[in-house]
Motif scaffolding. Structure first.
Motif, PDB file in Angstrom:
ATOM      1  N   ASP A 123     -37.822 -81.794 -12.004  1.00 26.69           N
ATOM      2  CA  ASP A 123     -37.856 -80.705 -12.224  1.00 26.69           C
ATOM      3  C   ASP A 123     -39.150 -80.027 -10.832  1.00 26.69           C
ATOM      4  O   ASP A 123     -39.426 -78.843 -10.022  1.00 26.69           O
ATOM      5  CB  ASP A 123     -39.202 -80.401 -13.422  1.00 26.69           C
ATOM      6  N   ASP A 124     -40.096 -80.861 -11.106  1.00 27.02           N
ATOM      7  CA  ASP A 124     -41.244 -80.726 -10.291  1.00 27.02           C
ATOM      8  C   ASP A 124     -40.459 -80.497  -8.609  1.00 27.02           C
ATOM      9  O   ASP A 124     -41.737 -79.748  -7.727  1.00 27.02           O
ATOM     10  CB  ASP A 124     -42.149 -82.354  -9.993  1.00 27.02           C
ATOM     11  N   LEU A 125     -39.505 -81.002  -8.127  1.00 25.73           N
ATOM     12  CA  LEU A 125     -39.436 -81.603  -6.455  1.00 25.73           C
ATOM     13  C   LEU A 125     -38.717 -79.840  -6.669  1.00 25.73           C
ATOM     14  O   LEU A 125     -38.787 -79.763  -5.450  1.00 25.73           O
ATOM     15  CB  LEU A 125     -38.032 -82.513  -6.290  1.00 25.73           C
ATOM     16  N   VAL A 126     -37.820 -79.995  -7.706  1.00 28.73           N
ATOM     17  CA  VAL A 126     -37.076 -78.175  -6.884  1.00 28.73           C
ATOM     18  C   VAL A 126     -37.860 -77.476  -7.212  1.00 28.73           C
ATOM     19  O   VAL A 126     -37.646 -76.470  -6.271  1.00 28.73           O
ATOM     20  CB  VAL A 126     -36.128 -78.095  -8.726  1.00 28.73           C
ATOM     21  N   GLU A 127     -39.041 -77.295  -8.017  1.00 36.30           N
ATOM     22  CA  GLU A 127     -39.901 -76.131  -7.635  1.00 36.30           C
ATOM     23  C   GLU A 127     -40.763 -75.991  -7.034  1.00 36.30           C
ATOM     24  O   GLU A 127     -41.354 -75.249  -5.756  1.00 36.30           O
ATOM     25  CB  GLU A 127     -41.423 -76.419  -8.970  1.00 36.30           C
ATOM     26  N   ARG A 128     -41.480 -77.541  -5.904  1.00 40.17           N
ATOM     27  CA  ARG A 128     -42.025 -77.407  -4.474  1.00 40.17           C
ATOM     28  C   ARG A 128     -41.014 -77.169  -3.594  1.00 40.17           C
ATOM     29  O   ARG A 128     -41.572 -76.502  -3.062  1.00 40.17           O
ATOM     30  CB  ARG A 128     -42.625 -79.112  -4.282  1.00 40.17           C
ATOM     31  N   SER A 129     -40.339 -76.996  -3.385  1.00 37.58           N
ATOM     32  CA  SER A 129     -38.849 -76.888  -2.517  1.00 37.58           C
ATOM     33  C   SER A 129     -39.088 -75.596  -3.053  1.00 37.58           C
ATOM     34  O   SER A 129     -39.040 -75.046  -1.875  1.00 37.58           O
ATOM     35  CB  SER A 129     -37.904 -77.602  -2.474  1.00 37.58           C
ATOM     36  N   LEU A 130     -38.737 -75.148  -3.848  1.00 38.34           N
ATOM     37  CA  LEU A 130     -38.161 -73.913  -3.862  1.00 38.34           C
ATOM     38  C   LEU A 130     -40.039 -72.704  -3.061  1.00 38.34           C
ATOM     39  O   LEU A 130     -39.458 -71.422  -3.010  1.00 38.34           O
ATOM     40  CB  LEU A 130     -38.254 -73.407  -5.624  1.00 38.34           C
ATOM     41  N   LYS A 131     -40.545 -73.629  -3.696  1.00 33.31           N
ATOM     42  CA  LYS A 131     -41.835 -72.664  -3.752  1.00 33.31           C
ATOM     43  C   LYS A 131     -41.862 -72.632  -1.929  1.00 33.31           C
ATOM     44  O   LYS A 131     -42.975 -71.685  -1.443  1.00 33.31           O
ATOM     45  CB  LYS A 131     -43.593 -73.285  -4.144  1.00 33.31           C
ATOM     46  N   SER A 132     -41.938 -74.220  -1.205  1.00 34.12           N
ATOM     47  CA  SER A 132     -41.620 -74.192  -0.026  1.00 34.12           C
ATOM     48  C   SER A 132     -41.261 -72.798   1.029  1.00 34.12           C
ATOM     49  O   SER A 132     -41.352 -72.428   1.863  1.00 34.12           O
ATOM     50  CB  SER A 132     -41.436 -75.392   0.745  1.00 34.12           C
ATOM     51  N   ALA A 133     -40.005 -72.990  -0.070  1.00 36.48           N
ATOM     52  CA  ALA A 133     -38.775 -72.053   0.158  1.00 36.48           C
ATOM     53  C   ALA A 133     -39.476 -70.084   0.187  1.00 36.48           C
ATOM     54  O   ALA A 133     -38.285 -69.799   0.575  1.00 36.48           O
ATOM     55  CB  ALA A 133     -37.980 -72.325   0.502  1.00 36.48           C
ATOM     56  N   ASN A 134     -40.760 -70.088   0.203  1.00 35.45           N
ATOM     57  CA  ASN A 134     -41.026 -69.372  -1.089  1.00 35.45           C
ATOM     58  C   ASN A 134     -39.610 -68.111  -1.888  1.00 35.45           C
ATOM     59  O   ASN A 134     -39.588 -66.987  -1.870  1.00 35.45           O
ATOM     60  CB  ASN A 134     -40.946 -67.735   0.417  1.00 35.45           C
ATOM     61  N   LEU A 135     -39.402 -69.067  -2.527  1.00 33.45           N
ATOM     62  CA  LEU A 135     -38.095 -67.772  -3.246  1.00 33.45           C
ATOM     63  C   LEU A 135     -38.571 -68.366  -4.700  1.00 33.45           C
ATOM     64  O   LEU A 135     -37.954 -67.593  -5.926  1.00 33.45           O
ATOM     65  CB  LEU A 135     -36.845 -69.522  -3.311  1.00 33.45           C
ATOM     66  N   TRP A 136     -39.924 -69.546  -5.654  1.00 28.96           N
ATOM     67  CA  TRP A 136     -40.146 -69.611  -6.958  1.00 28.96           C
ATOM     68  C   TRP A 136     -39.902 -69.010  -6.914  1.00 28.96           C
ATOM     69  O   TRP A 136     -39.176 -68.342  -8.291  1.00 28.96           O
ATOM     70  CB  TRP A 136     -41.124 -70.816  -6.613  1.00 28.96           C
ATOM     71  N   GLU A 137     -41.190 -67.865  -6.865  1.00 27.98           N
ATOM     72  CA  GLU A 137     -41.325 -66.286  -7.836  1.00 27.98           C
ATOM     73  C   GLU A 137     -39.954 -65.809  -7.963  1.00 27.98           C
ATOM     74  O   GLU A 137     -40.207 -65.234  -9.299  1.00 27.98           O
ATOM     75  CB  GLU A 137     -42.437 -65.614  -7.163  1.00 27.98           C
ATOM     76  N   GLU A 138     -39.006 -65.839  -7.397  1.00 29.82           N
ATOM     77  CA  GLU A 138     -38.181 -64.669  -7.725  1.00 29.82           C
ATOM     78  C   GLU A 138     -36.885 -65.515  -8.429  1.00 29.82           C
ATOM     79  O   GLU A 138     -36.601 -64.809  -9.223  1.00 29.82           O
ATOM     80  CB  GLU A 138     -36.963 -64.299  -6.223  1.00 29.82           C
ATOM     81  N   VAL A 139     -36.725 -66.593  -9.048  1.00 24.76           N
ATOM     82  CA  VAL A 139     -35.886 -67.054  -9.191  1.00 24.76           C
ATOM     83  C   VAL A 139     -36.249 -68.376 -10.312  1.00 24.76           C
ATOM     84  O   VAL A 139     -35.401 -68.445 -11.455  1.00 24.76           O
ATOM     85  CB  VAL A 139     -34.846 -68.275  -8.152  1.00 24.76           C
ATOM     86  N   LYS A 140     -37.674 -68.428 -10.889  1.00 22.38           N
ATOM     87  CA  LYS A 140     -38.401 -69.154 -11.881  1.00 22.38           C
ATOM     88  C   LYS A 140     -37.622 -69.008 -13.217  1.00 22.38           C
ATOM     89  O   LYS A 140     -37.383 -70.152 -13.394  1.00 22.38           O
ATOM     90  CB  LYS A 140     -39.819 -69.457 -11.319  1.00 22.38           C
ATOM     91  N   ASP A 141     -37.010 -68.060 -13.904  1.00 19.09           N
ATOM     92  CA  ASP A 141     -36.815 -67.307 -14.277  1.00 19.09           C
ATOM     93  C   ASP A 141     -35.098 -67.385 -14.637  1.00 19.09           C
ATOM     94  O   ASP A 141     -35.245 -67.477 -15.680  1.00 19.09           O
ATOM     95  CB  ASP A 141     -37.542 -65.909 -14.880  1.00 19.09           C
ATOM     96  N   ARG A 142     -34.479 -67.586 -13.935  1.00 21.86           N
ATOM     97  CA  ARG A 142     -32.927 -67.856 -14.096  1.00 21.86           C
ATOM     98  C   ARG A 142     -32.220 -69.009 -13.426  1.00 21.86           C
ATOM     99  O   ARG A 142     -31.398 -69.006 -12.191  1.00 21.86           O
ATOM    100  CB  ARG A 142     -32.415 -66.210 -13.166  1.00 21.86           C
ATOM    101  N   LEU A 143     -33.112 -69.726 -13.396  1.00 22.71           N
ATOM    102  CA  LEU A 143     -33.323 -71.755 -12.381  1.00 22.71           C
ATOM    103  C   LEU A 143     -31.736 -72.101 -12.607  1.00 22.71           C
ATOM    104  O   LEU A 143     -30.707 -72.542 -12.205  1.00 22.71           O
ATOM    105  CB  LEU A 143     -33.785 -72.313 -12.765  1.00 22.71           C
ATOM    106  N   GLY A 144     -31.027 -71.528 -14.109  1.00 23.42           N
ATOM    107  CA  GLY A 144     -29.780 -72.263 -14.406  1.00 23.42           C
ATOM    108  C   GLY A 144     -28.570 -71.366 -14.332  1.00 23.42           C
ATOM    109  O   GLY A 144     -27.323 -71.145 -13.954  1.00 23.42           O
ATOM    110  N   LYS A 145     -29.440 -70.502 -13.502  1.00 23.23           N
ATOM    111  CA  LYS A 145     -27.677 -69.201 -13.355  1.00 23.23           C
ATOM    112  C   LYS A 145     -27.095 -69.382 -11.926  1.00 23.23           C
ATOM    113  O   LYS A 145     -27.930 -70.320 -10.924  1.00 23.23           O
ATOM    114  CB  LYS A 145     -28.586 -67.767 -13.080  1.00 23.23           C
ATOM    115  N   PRO A 146     -26.033 -68.890 -11.126  1.00 26.55           N
ATOM    116  CA  PRO A 146     -25.540 -69.556 -10.410  1.00 26.55           C
ATOM    117  C   PRO A 146     -25.922 -69.112  -8.896  1.00 26.55           C
ATOM    118  O   PRO A 146     -26.636 -68.084  -8.769  1.00 26.55           O
ATOM    119  CB  PRO A 146     -23.782 -68.910 -10.414  1.00 26.55           C
TER     120      PRO A 146
END
Lengths: 259, 314
Positions: A123-146
């Motif tokens: 979980d931590d790694l996914v969050e970190r990677s998405l944050k590094s890619a500047n995508l976390w804020e846009e997808v954090k509520d729908r991580l389970g979506k395709p």
């Protein structure tokens, strides 16, 4: 992390056809190296030899040396699979795994490398990677979506997150913005500037402004003549290439007088 | 996808003759399917009804229609299901070999051979099953009874002729293999190169690439191919009729002499000697087969649709 790549006298063949000839260059760590040049000059082909992806074409082969921190990537007992685990790649068109969720896309590479990982660590790694890619804020509520439900620009940032999740030494980008709108392009370019503090980045682009904006070093590829193999014409600091290139062809190309 | 039935084109635009003809033709084709299906269903229901209402003494051998059809339905489902269990993994493996492992020349030849299997008439499979395969299974089934007899499937006593449910499922599996393989292979070959490269670039081996990109992409095709095969296995008549030794018992024992027949084989074998209500009874069993096949197809559709978001089609 962030290794130096040294290319020495690289010839790239498809069976008997010599596609790219005599490329030698040093790719600096923690910097963005841009490769520019007209279509068909072999810059993408060259990029794909850096992580041995070009071998997927039957009978493709290289002669010469590619060294990553003195380790020969084409050494006799080097497994292309392990090369690709250390050198990440982002493609021209966003290609998230359509059958996987956003979360699983980011975790995909890690699951290949180390089968077992605690859920919390993952979980931590996914969050970190998405944050590094500047995508976390846009997808954090729908991580389970395709992942395929995201916009093109978001998908490309997802692919970048996927590539950096495995903490590669080098990140290769093959025209990463050519399928994106200007706003998404801006986002990816900002991201590259962020990422170069940790990674060696090599980007192929058709967009010279982009090369000028994001890169520290620029290499110009060109065909010697029609029907001849492509090759590296010159490589230098981006500022130098765009102001006082030493080669006439480079000057013609960047000033739009190419023909 | 239902054909469009719109009579006007884009709003306000004049409808051209070609468009109108094409719309009419495709609508007609779509409607025709429904008409044929409804016609078959109506025939089956109207002809089966007398058997449902018939007094029990007119049902051959049994007290009522349910008791008559049940063993047949059981035999049909058992043989088809087991054939599917054998054929599907094999089909996926063959399709993978053809699409991702074999050198191109080998793959092409193998593809032809598989397609050729589909062209063999079912009567030939029946002959082969009864004359060649059945005798070959006698010794192995004896071994199964001796060593794995505690599993109900191999309870025995092993048949001395080999005309068992096991032989039938093997024949059926071979028969449905080509259609399953063809459907799955097509899907595997169409796996987008982008998705394959995505996994390879992450450092996936070929098998990992197949697991991450090819199999997920082909999943609905695997289900679809399996269901097509199941449809064929459910309705297969000749091969079963020629191979299976029938007693009418409802049993999971695959290797004994006593087996339930299947609906289609039973109709084929009984029809020539039937008259009056007996025919209605056979048609009623046909109606059951029709409904089962419809349900199987609807279930397959539902399975495929359930994960449409993740299908890769978007």
């Amino acid at each position: 992390m962030a290794k130096r790549i040294e290319v020495k006298g690289l010839d790239i063949y498809y069976d008997k056809f010599l596609a790219v000839q005599g490329v030698s260059m040093t790719i600096r760590p923690k910097a963005v190296t841009a490769l520019i040049g007209p279509s068909g000059c072999g810059k993408s082909t060259f990029l794909r030899t850096l992580n041995r992806m070009h071998e997927l074409v039957p009978k493709a082969r290289v002669e010469g040396k590619v060294l990553m921190d003195d380790q020969d990537l084409y050494g006799a007992n080097v497994d292309p699979v392990s090369v690709r685990r250390h050198i990440g790649m982002v493609f021209q068109r966003p290609n998230p795994f359509p059958t996987m969720s956003i979360y699983d896309n980011v975790a995909a590479g890690v699951k290949l490398n180390s089968k077992r990982m605690k859920r919390a660590d993952l979980d931590d790694l996914v969050e970190r990677s998405l944050k590094s890619a500047n995508l976390w804020e846009e997808v954090k509520d729908r991580l389970g979506k395709p992942g395929s439900g995201l916009s093109g620009g978001q998908q490309q940032r997802l692919c970048i997150a996927r590539a950096i999740a495995v903490q590669p030494d080098v990140l290769l980008m093959d025209e990463p913005c050519s399928a994106l709108d200007p706003i998404s392009t801006q986002a990816i370019e900002d991201l590259m500037l962020d990422l170069k503090s940790q990674y060696t980045i090599v980007i192929v682009t058709h967009n010279m402004q982009q090369a000028a904006r994001v890169s520290d070093v620029t290499g110009f590829f060109n065909l010697k003549a029609v029907g001849e193999p492509g090759g590296l014409v010159e490589i230098d600091d981006t500022e130098t290439i765009f102001s006082t290139p030493s080669n006439r062809a480079t000057e013609d190309y960047i000033s739009g007088r190419f023909g | 996808m239902p054909p469009t039935t719109e009579k006007t084109g884009t709003r306000g635009a004049p409808l051209r003759l070609g468009d109108r003809v094409f719309a009419g033709a495709s609508t007609g084709a779509g409607v025709l399917i429904l008409v044929i299906l409804a016609g078959v269903a109506a025939f089956l229901v109207s002809e089966a009804w007398p058997a449902v209402t018939a007094p029990s003494e007119e049902i051959p051998g049994e007290d009522n229609i349910v008791l008559y059809i049940w063993p047949l339905l059981f035999g049909t489902l058992l043989s088809a299901f087991l054939a599917l269990v054998i054929a599907t993994p094999l089909a996926v493996a063959i399709a993978l070999f053809i699409s991702h492992y074999a050198p191109r020349s080998v793959a092409t030849i193998l593809g032809y051979v598989i397609d050729l299997l589909a062209a063999v008439p079912s009567i030939i499979y029946g002959l082969w099953g009864a004359q060649v395969l059945a005798p070959q299974t006698v010794d192995p089934t004896q071994w199964l009874e001796d060593n794995l007899g505690f599993i109900p499937l191999f309870d025995g006593p092993a048949s001395a002729t080999g005309r068992t449910m096991l032989t039938v499922t093997l024949v059926l599996a071979v028969m449905i293999l080509p259609i399953c393989t063809a459907v799955v292979r097509e899907a595997f070959l169409q796996t987008p190169r982008l998705h394959e490269e995505a996994s390879l670039a992450l450092g996936a081996t070929r098998w990992e690439m197949i697991r991450m990109s090819v199999l997920p992409f082909g999943r609905s095709a695997i289900v679809g191919g399996a269901m097509l095969g199941l449809g064929r296995a459910l309705g297969e008549t000749m091969a079963v009729a020629m191979v299976l030794s029938v007693s009418g018992d409802v049993t999971f024992d695959l290797i004994s002499q006593a087996n339930p027949s299947t609906i289609a084989a039973n109709v084929a074998l009984s029809f020539p000697e039937s008259s009056g209500t007996e025919i209605n009874v056979l048609i009623a069993s046909g109606l059951v087969l029709f409904i089962v096949t419809l349900l199987v197809n609807m279930a397959a559709r539902a399975v495929i649709n359930r994960r449409r978001d993740f299908s890769g089609a978007n």
